[in-house]
Design a protein around this motif. Structure first.
Motif, PDB file in Angstrom:
ATOM      1  N   GLU A 186      -4.467  11.307   6.016  1.00  0.00           N
ATOM      2  CA  GLU A 186      -4.467   9.893   5.801  1.00  0.00           C
ATOM      3  C   GLU A 186      -2.899   9.343   5.556  1.00  0.00           C
ATOM      4  O   GLU A 186      -2.255   9.866   4.822  1.00  0.00           O
ATOM      5  N   VAL A 187      -2.526   8.266   6.287  1.00  0.00           N
ATOM      6  CA  VAL A 187      -1.383   7.781   6.230  1.00  0.00           C
ATOM      7  C   VAL A 187      -1.137   7.034   4.831  1.00  0.00           C
ATOM      8  O   VAL A 187      -0.491   7.206   3.945  1.00  0.00           O
ATOM      9  N   ALA A 188      -2.319   6.064   4.582  1.00  0.00           N
ATOM     10  CA  ALA A 188      -2.205   5.262   3.429  1.00  0.00           C
ATOM     11  C   ALA A 188      -2.600   6.115   2.417  1.00  0.00           C
ATOM     12  O   ALA A 188      -3.773   6.566   2.360  1.00  0.00           O
ATOM     13  N   THR A 189      -2.267   6.157   1.293  1.00  0.00           N
ATOM     14  CA  THR A 189      -2.616   7.026   0.189  1.00  0.00           C
ATOM     15  C   THR A 189      -3.411   6.273  -0.846  1.00  0.00           C
ATOM     16  O   THR A 189      -3.932   6.946  -1.942  1.00  0.00           O
ATOM     17  N   GLY A 190      -3.394   5.014  -0.935  1.00  0.00           N
ATOM     18  CA  GLY A 190      -4.573   4.148  -2.023  1.00  0.00           C
ATOM     19  C   GLY A 190      -3.517   3.652  -2.990  1.00  0.00           C
ATOM     20  O   GLY A 190      -2.452   4.115  -3.574  1.00  0.00           O
ATOM     21  N   TYR A 191      -4.191   2.570  -3.610  1.00  0.00           N
ATOM     22  CA  TYR A 191      -3.716   1.958  -4.904  1.00  0.00           C
ATOM     23  C   TYR A 191      -3.864   2.738  -5.958  1.00  0.00           C
ATOM     24  O   TYR A 191      -4.785   3.383  -6.168  1.00  0.00           O
ATOM     25  N   THR A 192      -2.953   2.738  -6.935  1.00  0.00           N
ATOM     26  CA  THR A 192      -2.989   3.225  -8.311  1.00  0.00           C
ATOM     27  C   THR A 192      -3.826   2.334  -9.022  1.00  0.00           C
ATOM     28  O   THR A 192      -4.111   1.043  -8.613  1.00  0.00           O
ATOM     29  N   GLU A 193      -4.198   2.355 -10.224  1.00  0.00           N
ATOM     30  CA  GLU A 193      -4.759   1.404 -11.037  1.00  0.00           C
ATOM     31  C   GLU A 193      -3.880   0.319 -11.266  1.00  0.00           C
ATOM     32  O   GLU A 193      -4.240  -0.822 -11.391  1.00  0.00           O
ATOM     33  N   THR A 194      -2.747   0.607 -11.705  1.00  0.00           N
ATOM     34  CA  THR A 194      -1.784  -0.557 -11.921  1.00  0.00           C
ATOM     35  C   THR A 194      -1.673  -1.531 -10.708  1.00  0.00           C
ATOM     36  O   THR A 194      -1.539  -2.761 -10.829  1.00  0.00           O
ATOM     37  N   HIS A 195      -1.509  -0.760  -9.500  1.00  0.00           N
ATOM     38  CA  HIS A 195      -1.443  -1.640  -8.344  1.00  0.00           C
ATOM     39  C   HIS A 195      -2.589  -2.667  -8.102  1.00  0.00           C
ATOM     40  O   HIS A 195      -2.704  -3.831  -7.926  1.00  0.00           O
ATOM     41  N   ALA A 196      -3.681  -1.864  -8.326  1.00  0.00           N
ATOM     42  CA  ALA A 196      -5.140  -2.537  -7.992  1.00  0.00           C
ATOM     43  C   ALA A 196      -5.317  -3.730  -9.257  1.00  0.00           C
ATOM     44  O   ALA A 196      -5.563  -4.831  -8.763  1.00  0.00           O
ATOM     45  N   ARG A 197      -4.840  -3.496 -10.434  1.00  0.00           N
ATOM     46  CA  ARG A 197      -5.087  -4.758 -11.286  1.00  0.00           C
ATOM     47  C   ARG A 197      -4.049  -5.855 -11.170  1.00  0.00           C
ATOM     48  O   ARG A 197      -4.453  -7.082 -11.110  1.00  0.00           O
ATOM     49  N   LEU A 198      -2.756  -5.604 -10.859  1.00  0.00           N
ATOM     50  CA  LEU A 198      -1.924  -6.537 -10.354  1.00  0.00           C
ATOM     51  C   LEU A 198      -2.583  -7.169  -9.178  1.00  0.00           C
ATOM     52  O   LEU A 198      -2.313  -8.553  -9.065  1.00  0.00           O
ATOM     53  N   GLU A 199      -2.978  -6.622  -8.230  1.00  0.00           N
ATOM     54  CA  GLU A 199      -3.396  -7.388  -6.853  1.00  0.00           C
ATOM     55  C   GLU A 199      -4.612  -8.064  -7.199  1.00  0.00           C
ATOM     56  O   GLU A 199      -4.605  -9.267  -6.740  1.00  0.00           O
ATOM     57  N   ALA A 200      -5.324  -7.755  -8.119  1.00  0.00           N
ATOM     58  CA  ALA A 200      -6.789  -8.314  -8.501  1.00  0.00           C
ATOM     59  C   ALA A 200      -6.551  -9.516  -9.304  1.00  0.00           C
ATOM     60  O   ALA A 200      -6.998 -10.726  -9.173  1.00  0.00           O
ATOM     61  N   MET A 201      -5.214  -9.588 -10.038  1.00  0.00           N
ATOM     62  CA  MET A 201      -5.130 -10.985 -10.686  1.00  0.00           C
ATOM     63  C   MET A 201      -4.317 -11.999  -9.740  1.00  0.00           C
ATOM     64  O   MET A 201      -4.320 -12.947 -10.390  1.00  0.00           O
ATOM     65  N   ARG A 202      -4.159 -11.659  -8.580  1.00  0.00           N
ATOM     66  CA  ARG A 202      -3.517 -12.533  -7.849  1.00  0.00           C
ATOM     67  C   ARG A 202      -4.804 -13.444  -7.301  1.00  0.00           C
ATOM     68  O   ARG A 202      -4.323 -14.544  -6.868  1.00  0.00           O
TER      69      ARG A 202
ATOM     70  N   MET B  26       0.848  -1.417   0.030  1.00  0.00           N
ATOM     71  CA  MET B  26      -0.135  -0.031   0.012  1.00  0.00           C
ATOM     72  C   MET B  26       0.875   1.159  -0.196  1.00  0.00           C
ATOM     73  O   MET B  26       1.767   1.470   1.078  1.00  0.00           O
ATOM     74  N   PRO B  27       0.756   2.278  -0.910  1.00  0.00           N
ATOM     75  CA  PRO B  27       1.390   3.591  -0.966  1.00  0.00           C
ATOM     76  C   PRO B  27       1.150   4.288   0.172  1.00  0.00           C
ATOM     77  O   PRO B  27       0.045   4.138   0.705  1.00  0.00           O
ATOM     78  N   ALA B  28       2.163   5.007   0.689  1.00  0.00           N
ATOM     79  CA  ALA B  28       1.834   5.624   1.954  1.00  0.00           C
ATOM     80  C   ALA B  28       2.504   7.089   1.879  1.00  0.00           C
ATOM     81  O   ALA B  28       3.522   7.283   1.172  1.00  0.00           O
ATOM     82  N   GLN B  29       2.195   8.036   2.879  1.00  0.00           N
ATOM     83  CA  GLN B  29       2.894   9.074   2.881  1.00  0.00           C
ATOM     84  C   GLN B  29       4.145   8.989   3.435  1.00  0.00           C
ATOM     85  O   GLN B  29       4.662   7.669   4.284  1.00  0.00           O
ATOM     86  N   ASP B  30       5.216   9.716   2.940  1.00  0.00           N
ATOM     87  CA  ASP B  30       6.527   9.819   3.420  1.00  0.00           C
ATOM     88  C   ASP B  30       6.663   9.959   5.013  1.00  0.00           C
ATOM     89  O   ASP B  30       6.048  10.929   5.118  1.00  0.00           O
ATOM     90  N   PRO B  31       7.170   9.206   5.733  1.00  0.00           N
ATOM     91  CA  PRO B  31       7.264   9.398   7.225  1.00  0.00           C
ATOM     92  C   PRO B  31       7.697  10.753   7.743  1.00  0.00           C
ATOM     93  O   PRO B  31       7.140  11.287   8.751  1.00  0.00           O
ATOM     94  N   VAL B  32       8.534  11.374   6.887  1.00  0.00           N
ATOM     95  CA  VAL B  32       9.249  12.810   7.341  1.00  0.00           C
ATOM     96  C   VAL B  32       7.980  13.450   7.203  1.00  0.00           C
ATOM     97  O   VAL B  32       7.963  14.561   8.071  1.00  0.00           O
ATOM     98  N   LYS B  33       7.127  13.595   6.112  1.00  0.00           N
ATOM     99  CA  LYS B  33       6.063  14.584   5.751  1.00  0.00           C
ATOM    100  C   LYS B  33       5.012  14.309   6.954  1.00  0.00           C
ATOM    101  O   LYS B  33       4.306  15.324   7.455  1.00  0.00           O
ATOM    102  N   ARG B  34       4.576  12.954   6.981  1.00  0.00           N
ATOM    103  CA  ARG B  34       3.293  12.575   7.935  1.00  0.00           C
ATOM    104  C   ARG B  34       3.663  12.874   9.183  1.00  0.00           C
ATOM    105  O   ARG B  34       2.463  13.128   9.987  1.00  0.00           O
ATOM    106  N   ARG B  35       4.836  13.023   9.835  1.00  0.00           N
ATOM    107  CA  ARG B  35       4.939  13.453  11.210  1.00  0.00           C
ATOM    108  C   ARG B  35       4.536  14.740  11.585  1.00  0.00           C
ATOM    109  O   ARG B  35       4.423  15.234  12.717  1.00  0.00           O
TER     110      ARG B  35
END
Length: 272
Positions: free
Chosen positions: A26-42, A12-21
């Protein structure tokens, strides 16, 4: 299946720790379409779909994941909304690791639930794509029946959605000045943004559900009055478990010592 086992779980993509402190976003920034389709193919598209048995609302999980793999996010969201009005919320805070993902065949294959198909992240992905859209569930013809929902937390929202879909006249009564229940007062912004909760609740009003805040049932009106005098045919009580359970330790009643419930309510609703 052997080829699908070779696809790596998508982090899961997330904020850079230095920025989020320095923010409460929201810490988790969410899947991109590429992430989502690859995960769905699993997903193995198991005939028995054990993941569905682990889902409290029985979403057709393998079907919505197949739609994501095919690049049809609208179809995926429509499948989810057959059973759940809160995909953006549930995709973030539902404990999938002990529900649908716990029974996932992929996770069982690797004997590691963290390697199961990330069902929650995929649910969040399609829900977030719909945040700027106005998709509203269809409502059956008016039945003439009135239903009162006490409490606007997750249980109340689901009950209101299902009864309104069936064509009943629905009114939600909320004790607080804001709707959402534990999703608003009990979960911090970096875990579940309040705007997402309000967006989901906004769908209810578009469906024709009436919402009355600052209304304490039992004080302003009793359940008996709602039914006998106000004409409600049924009442759903979804007030949650808002009272804290203290441990009985020394000094817990001193001034400045708060229960987790009160602390979160003060921080999230009262900004105190």
């Amino acid at each position: 299946p052997a080829d699908r086992y070779k696809i790596l779980p998508q982090d899961m993509p997330a904020q850079d720790p230095v920025k989020r402190r320095s923010n409460v976003n929201e810490v988790a920034t969410g899947y991109t379409e590429t992430h989502a389709r690859l995960e769905a193919m699993r997903c193995l598209q198991c005939k028995t779909a054990p993941c569905i048995k682990g889902c409290p609302v029985q979403i057709r999980i393998k079907d919505f994941i197949a739609a994501i793999a095919d690049g049809d996010s609208k179809k995926a969201l429509a499948i989810i909304k057959e059973n759940s009005l809160l995909p953006a919320v549930c995709g973030r805070v539902c404990p999938q690791e002990v529900q649908c993902q716990q029974t996932c065949t992929v996770g069982l294959k690797f004997k590691d639930p963290t390697k199961a198909v990330s069902i929650g992240r995929l649910e969040r992905f399609v829900a977030d794509l719909d945040q700027n859209q106005d998709s509203v569930p269809s409502v059956a013809p008016d039945t003439g029946m009135k239903v009162a929902i006490i409490g606007s937390g997750p249980g109340g929202i689901v009950a209101a959605t299902d009864t309104r879909r069936a064509g009943h006249d629905v009114t939600i009564f909320e004790a607080f000045h804001k709707t959402g229940g534990v999703m608003v007062y009990g979960i911090p912004e970096f875990r579940l943004p309040k705007a997402i909760v309000q967006k989901e609740i906004g769908i209810l009003t578009k469906m024709g559900v009436k919402i009355v805040c600052n209304f304490i049932v039992g004080r302003i009106r009793t359940i008996e009055q709602l039914m006998k005098e106000d004409g409600f045919d049924a009442v759903y009580i979804g007030v949650g478990a808002g009272l804290p359970r203290f441990m009985g330790i020394e000094s817990e009643s001193l001034v400045g010592v708060y229960s987790a419930n009160e602390y979160l309510t003060r921080a999230n609703l009262m900004k105190a």
